[in-house]
Design a protein around this motif. Structure first.
Motif, PDB file in Angstrom:
ATOM      1  N   LEU A   1       0.359   0.464  -5.081  1.00 28.42           N
ATOM      2  CA  LEU A   1      -0.251   0.452  -3.756  1.00 28.42           C
ATOM      3  C   LEU A   1      -1.702   0.088  -4.019  1.00 28.42           C
ATOM      4  CD1 LEU A   1       1.155   3.582  -1.945  1.00 28.42           C
ATOM      5  CD2 LEU A   1       1.273   1.227  -1.175  1.00 28.42           C
ATOM      6  N   CYS A   2      -2.142  -1.008  -3.503  1.00 26.82           N
ATOM      7  CA  CYS A   2      -3.457  -1.546  -3.867  1.00 26.82           C
ATOM      8  C   CYS A   2      -4.527  -1.143  -2.859  1.00 26.82           C
ATOM      9  CB  CYS A   2      -3.356  -3.055  -4.052  1.00 26.82           C
ATOM     10  SG  CYS A   2      -2.260  -3.477  -5.414  1.00 26.82           S
ATOM     11  N   ARG A   3      -4.798   0.151  -2.818  1.00 18.58           N
ATOM     12  CA  ARG A   3      -5.876   0.713  -2.022  1.00 18.58           C
ATOM     13  C   ARG A   3      -6.728   1.534  -2.963  1.00 18.58           C
ATOM     14  NH1 ARG A   3      -5.093  -0.362   3.122  1.00 18.58           N
ATOM     15  NH2 ARG A   3      -6.611   1.061   3.937  1.00 18.58           N
ATOM     16  N   PRO A   4      -7.922   1.106  -3.282  1.00 15.17           N
ATOM     17  CA  PRO A   4      -8.595  -0.099  -2.811  1.00 15.17           C
ATOM     18  C   PRO A   4      -8.001  -1.361  -3.441  1.00 15.17           C
ATOM     19  CG  PRO A   4      -9.964   0.994  -4.442  1.00 15.17           C
ATOM     20  CD  PRO A   4      -8.756   1.880  -4.204  1.00 15.17           C
ATOM     21  N   GLN A   5      -8.396  -2.481  -2.889  1.00 14.06           N
ATOM     22  CA  GLN A   5      -7.797  -3.759  -3.283  1.00 14.06           C
ATOM     23  C   GLN A   5      -7.988  -4.098  -4.768  1.00 14.06           C
ATOM     24  OE1 GLN A   5     -10.133  -3.718  -0.750  1.00 14.06           O
ATOM     25  NE2 GLN A   5     -11.888  -4.836  -1.495  1.00 14.06           N
ATOM     26  N   ASP A   6      -9.016  -3.572  -5.407  1.00 16.78           N
ATOM     27  CA  ASP A   6      -9.242  -3.889  -6.809  1.00 16.78           C
ATOM     28  C   ASP A   6      -8.152  -3.330  -7.713  1.00 16.78           C
ATOM     29  OD1 ASP A   6     -11.501  -5.499  -6.518  1.00 16.78           O
ATOM     30  OD2 ASP A   6     -12.846  -3.765  -6.444  1.00 16.78           O
TER      31      ASP A   6
END
Length: 115
Positions: free
Chosen positions: A104-109
């Motif tokens: 799950l890319c939260r945050p996007q980095d």
């Protein structure tokens, strides 16, 4: 590298994650999960591969999650998955899969770990 992103184009984090994937040279398959939600089996497979529980995959900030009582700590994973199948907006985004895993890319980095 191939990547699949379960994407909501109206979400800034999802758009930024997609941009990082593309700029990182990934061949990206974009699934707008609100239009084409994953099956229960596929979502379970992704969560298992990523070490994510359905509760962690729940978009708890969504008003519907509270309305349905899904933020209660006693709600079973199966009930959360059932609600996600009925209301895909409850699936936390962006969910990304590559040969390196699922995140799950939260945050996007967070997506950089999959490149």
């Amino acid at each position: 590298m191939k990547a699949t992103i379960y994407h909501n184009p109206n979400c800034g984090t999802s758009r930024k994650t997609l941009e990082i994937l593309r700029n990182g040279g990934a061949e990206v398959r974009v699934i707008e999960y609100l239009k084409t939600p994953p099956s229960r089996e596929e979502l379970m497979r992704l969560y298992e591969r990523g070490g994510i529980t359905p509760r962690e995959g729940l978009r708890a900030k969504e008003a519907l999650a509270r309305e349905l009582g899904l933020t209660d700590p006693d709600v079973a994973d199966g009930a959360i998955l059932d609600a996600m199948m009925e209301h895909p907006i409850l699936i936390q985004r962006p969910l990304v899969e590559t040969e390196k895993g699922v995140k799950l890319c939260r945050p996007q980095d967070e997506v950089r770990e999959l490149l």
